[in-house]
Design a protein around this motif. Structure first.
Motif, PDB file in Angstrom:
ATOM      1  N   GLU A  22       0.821  -1.221   0.000  1.00  0.00           N
ATOM      2  CA  GLU A  22       0.000   0.000   0.000  1.00  0.00           C
ATOM      3  C   GLU A  22       0.851   1.265   0.000  1.00  0.00           C
ATOM      4  O   GLU A  22       0.327   2.369  -0.181  1.00  0.00           O
ATOM      5  CB  GLU A  22      -0.932   0.019   1.217  1.00  0.00           C
ATOM      6  CG  GLU A  22      -1.939  -1.109   1.240  1.00  0.00           C
ATOM      7  CD  GLU A  22      -2.938  -1.012   0.092  1.00  0.00           C
ATOM      8  OE1 GLU A  22      -3.376   0.109  -0.225  1.00  0.00           O
ATOM      9  OE2 GLU A  22      -3.262  -2.068  -0.480  1.00  0.00           O
ATOM     10  N   GLY A  23       2.151   1.123   0.230  1.00  0.00           N
ATOM     11  CA  GLY A  23       3.009   2.290   0.376  1.00  0.00           C
ATOM     12  C   GLY A  23       3.818   2.627  -0.861  1.00  0.00           C
ATOM     13  O   GLY A  23       3.773   1.931  -1.869  1.00  0.00           O
ATOM     14  N   ARG A  24       4.540   3.728  -0.755  1.00  0.00           N
ATOM     15  CA  ARG A  24       5.432   4.181  -1.823  1.00  0.00           C
ATOM     16  C   ARG A  24       6.713   4.683  -1.177  1.00  0.00           C
ATOM     17  O   ARG A  24       6.721   5.053  -0.008  1.00  0.00           O
ATOM     18  CB  ARG A  24       4.778   5.287  -2.639  1.00  0.00           C
ATOM     19  CG  ARG A  24       3.500   4.775  -3.305  1.00  0.00           C
ATOM     20  CD  ARG A  24       2.870   5.672  -4.310  1.00  0.00           C
ATOM     21  NE  ARG A  24       3.672   6.309  -5.295  1.00  0.00           N
ATOM     22  CZ  ARG A  24       4.051   5.783  -6.462  1.00  0.00           C
ATOM     23  NH1 ARG A  24       3.760   4.537  -6.761  1.00  0.00           N
ATOM     24  NH2 ARG A  24       4.732   6.479  -7.331  1.00  0.00           N
ATOM     25  N   ILE A  25       7.773   4.690  -1.950  1.00  0.00           N
ATOM     26  CA  ILE A  25       9.028   5.269  -1.475  1.00  0.00           C
ATOM     27  C   ILE A  25       9.424   6.404  -2.414  1.00  0.00           C
ATOM     28  O   ILE A  25       9.015   6.430  -3.576  1.00  0.00           O
ATOM     29  CB  ILE A  25      10.175   4.231  -1.381  1.00  0.00           C
ATOM     30  CG1 ILE A  25      10.635   3.765  -2.763  1.00  0.00           C
ATOM     31  CG2 ILE A  25       9.762   3.053  -0.512  1.00  0.00           C
ATOM     32  CD1 ILE A  25      11.940   2.999  -2.759  1.00  0.00           C
ATOM     33  N   VAL A  26      10.196   7.315  -1.896  1.00  0.00           N
ATOM     34  CA  VAL A  26      10.795   8.349  -2.727  1.00  0.00           C
ATOM     35  C   VAL A  26      12.271   8.421  -2.363  1.00  0.00           C
ATOM     36  O   VAL A  26      12.647   8.375  -1.193  1.00  0.00           O
ATOM     37  CB  VAL A  26      10.104   9.729  -2.566  1.00  0.00           C
ATOM     38  CG1 VAL A  26      10.240  10.268  -1.158  1.00  0.00           C
ATOM     39  CG2 VAL A  26      10.638  10.725  -3.575  1.00  0.00           C
ATOM     40  N   VAL A  27      13.091   8.453  -3.390  1.00  0.00           N
ATOM     41  CA  VAL A  27      14.541   8.544  -3.218  1.00  0.00           C
ATOM     42  C   VAL A  27      14.994   9.742  -4.042  1.00  0.00           C
ATOM     43  O   VAL A  27      14.549   9.921  -5.176  1.00  0.00           O
ATOM     44  CB  VAL A  27      15.250   7.258  -3.708  1.00  0.00           C
ATOM     45  CG1 VAL A  27      16.747   7.328  -3.437  1.00  0.00           C
ATOM     46  CG2 VAL A  27      14.644   6.025  -3.057  1.00  0.00           C
TER      47      VAL A  27
END
Length: 133
Positions: A22-27
């Protein structure tokens, strides 16, 4: 990228697992198109943080946008296309989008904005991780 190359793939994968389905990451990365500005405007002015270096091939690789100072501080500044190729090597399809969008798309994508390159990825379940749980 200050993160050592030998752990980059694992870090991205572990971040995606922690985010879950359900989540997202940002780099974020320093933008390779601005590498010369970073060398002259930041690294040269902050030798107490990064170490000293000469503007020679020994310390600065202008073509590949990498720097290594006398104290072994290292940094690499990728472009959006560099990050896209890296993700492709991990079998992660990402689109390079225009930064003018008002909403963050739900797709995995990269945007180049000023001094930054931003990578957004969906999370995965541990079972779907290429590295196991």
């Amino acid at each position: 990228m200050i993160m050592p190359e030998e752990i980059r793939d694992t870090v991205i994968e572990k971040m995606r697992v922690v985010a879950g389905i359900e989540g997202r990451i940002v780099v974020t990365y320093w933008n390779g198109r601005m590498f010369a500005h970073g060398v002259m405007g930041y690294y040269r002015k902050n030798s107490d943080l990064c170490g000293t270096f000469d503007l020679t091939d020994e310390h600065v690789d202008w073509e590949n946008k990498k720097i290594e100072t006398r104290t072994q501080y290292k940094s690499e500044w990728p472009t959006a296309q560099d990050v896209c190729r890296w993700m492709a090597s991990l079998h992660i399809d990402v689109d390079v989008i225009e930064p003018e969008l008002q909403d963050t798309p739900e797709i995995d994508h990269i945007a180049e904005v000023g001094m930054g390159v931003y990578l957004w990825l969906k999370g995965v379940s541990p079972a779907d991780s290429s590295m196991g749980s």
